[in-house]
Scaffold this motif. Structure first.
Motif, PDB file in Angstrom:
ATOM      1  N   ILE A   1      -7.315   1.890  11.151  1.00 17.78           N
ATOM      2  CA  ILE A   1      -7.813   2.515   9.635  1.00 17.78           C
ATOM      3  C   ILE A   1      -8.058   4.175  10.155  1.00 17.78           C
ATOM      4  N   GLN A   2      -7.953   4.815   9.162  1.00 19.62           N
ATOM      5  CA  GLN A   2      -7.889   6.288   9.326  1.00 19.62           C
ATOM      6  C   GLN A   2      -8.531   6.989   8.279  1.00 19.62           C
ATOM      7  N   PHE A   3      -9.343   7.812   8.276  1.00 18.54           N
ATOM      8  CA  PHE A   3     -10.069   8.476   7.148  1.00 18.54           C
ATOM      9  C   PHE A   3      -9.682  10.176   7.329  1.00 18.54           C
TER      10      PHE A   3
ATOM     11  N   LEU B   1       0.805  -1.256   0.087  1.00 17.49           N
ATOM     12  CA  LEU B   1       0.103  -0.004  -0.018  1.00 17.49           C
ATOM     13  C   LEU B   1       1.010   1.246  -0.026  1.00 17.49           C
ATOM     14  N   LYS B   2       0.355   2.273   0.086  1.00 13.20           N
ATOM     15  CA  LYS B   2       1.059   3.666   0.259  1.00 13.20           C
ATOM     16  C   LYS B   2       0.388   4.285   1.647  1.00 13.20           C
ATOM     17  N   ALA B   3       1.512   5.171   2.228  1.00 15.34           N
ATOM     18  CA  ALA B   3       1.162   5.742   3.424  1.00 15.34           C
ATOM     19  C   ALA B   3       1.164   7.163   3.828  1.00 15.34           C
TER      20      ALA B   3
ATOM     21  N   ASN C   1      -5.984   5.662   5.412  1.00  9.47           N
ATOM     22  CA  ASN C   1      -4.578   5.026   5.860  1.00  9.47           C
ATOM     23  C   ASN C   1      -4.913   3.828   6.760  1.00  9.47           C
ATOM     24  N   ALA C   2      -3.929   2.954   6.459  1.00 14.22           N
ATOM     25  CA  ALA C   2      -4.085   1.567   7.452  1.00 14.22           C
ATOM     26  C   ALA C   2      -2.674   1.447   8.067  1.00 14.22           C
TER      27      ALA C   2
ATOM     28  N   ILE D   1      -3.655   3.855   1.690  1.00 13.00           N
ATOM     29  CA  ILE D   1      -4.209   3.133   0.777  1.00 13.00           C
ATOM     30  C   ILE D   1      -4.963   3.810  -0.361  1.00 13.00           C
ATOM     31  N   LEU D   2      -5.607   4.782  -0.219  1.00 16.36           N
ATOM     32  CA  LEU D   2      -6.405   5.774  -0.951  1.00 16.36           C
ATOM     33  C   LEU D   2      -6.103   7.244  -0.842  1.00 16.36           C
TER      34      LEU D   2
END
Length: 270
Positions: free
Chosen positions: A227-229, A16-18, A203-204, A189-190
């Motif tokens: 997880i984080q939005f 993933l990306k962070a 984010n994870a 992630i996105l």
């Protein structure tokens, strides 16, 4: 089974990306200068010796004093004694004293200190300045961001004092001191590609959170996937679950959930 699932989750982050934001710990970086942030921290923790859960509400205000200094003030409310009531508060100070910035990475180190007071009775040898014990803590946090992979580690010394309202530290005086430590990793992630700051970020991350009592040598280590939005680059929603993987140091709550809402006001004052 839970540790195996979370270990798989940790290794899967490599695809993933962070982003350098963590749920259970603070990174070495600070919030934006002249910004004000508010948080509502909600903890739902399972009782170890009794059935059911205990709820703690911890409202928090954050102040980006400068690019090197950040201050948090926090209050604690819970139903640990069955009646929901105010129990105490804490003040957190962080000073970033080292920064090495490059095009696609940076490395930062900060010193931090925390003081807390609490009026509840002390019911566990593990020291918790986040709503259980009065006392103070001082430590160092180092954070590395490489190609959007965020890694962070902390180490600190903690000292528990007697709680207010006549609630004494009921264990041996040598047990008042502990070392706390953590290791955190997270990725974005996105979105897969940034178009503008209005995009929602997902984010994870996973974090290891530990403590060792300096007199008894007993320790606990918790694992905390989350997880984080992030919405509109200023609102944040965190969802986390924390549970013990090593648990020699007794605690009343060894697992539970965290739900946090955060809102930031950038350039809040001149």
């Amino acid at each position: 089974m839970k540790p195996l699932v979370t270990i798989f989750f940790l290794f899967s982050l490599g695809q993933l990306k962070a982003q350098e934001l963590f749920v259970y710990t603070e990174p070495a970086s600070n919030m934006a200068t002249k910004s004000i942030g508010i948080r509502l921290n909600n903890y739902l923790m399972k009782e170890y010796l009794k059935s059911g859960y205990k709820y703690q509400l911890a409202p928090e205000i954050m102040w980006g004093v400068s690019k090197k200094v950040m201050i948090h003030a926090e209050g604690f409310f819970s139903n640990r004694t069955d009646n929901f009531k105010a129990e105490g508060g804490a003040l957190y100070f962080k000073y970033r004293f080292y920064s090495q910035d490059e095009v696609h990475s940076h490395f930062r180190i900060a010193a931090y200190a925390r003081g807390a007071f609490n009026s509840n009775y002390i019911q566990q040898p593990a020291i918790n300045l986040n709503g259980y014990n009065s006392g103070y803590e001082a430590g160092v946090v180092a954070t590395k961001l490489i190609n959007k992979l965020a890694l962070s580690a902390t180490s600190s010394l903690m000292h528990a004092t007697d709680n207010t309202a006549g609630n004494k530290f009921q264990y041996d005086n040598g047990s008042r001191n502990a070392v706390a430590y953590s290791l955190s990793a997270g990725r974005l992630i996105l979105p897969k590609a940034y178009i503008n700051y209005q995009q929602t970020n997902l984010n994870a991350m996973v974090e290891l959170l530990g403590q060792t009592n300096l007199q008894t040598g007993m320790s606990y280590i918790d694992m905390a996937p989350s997880i984080q939005f992030i919405f509109l680059s200023k609102m944040r929603l965190d969802l986390g679950y924390r549970f013990a993987v090593v648990n020699d140091l007794a605690r009343n709550t060894q697992q539970g959930f965290l739900l946090r809402f955060e809102y930031n006001f950038f350039n809040a004052y001149k």
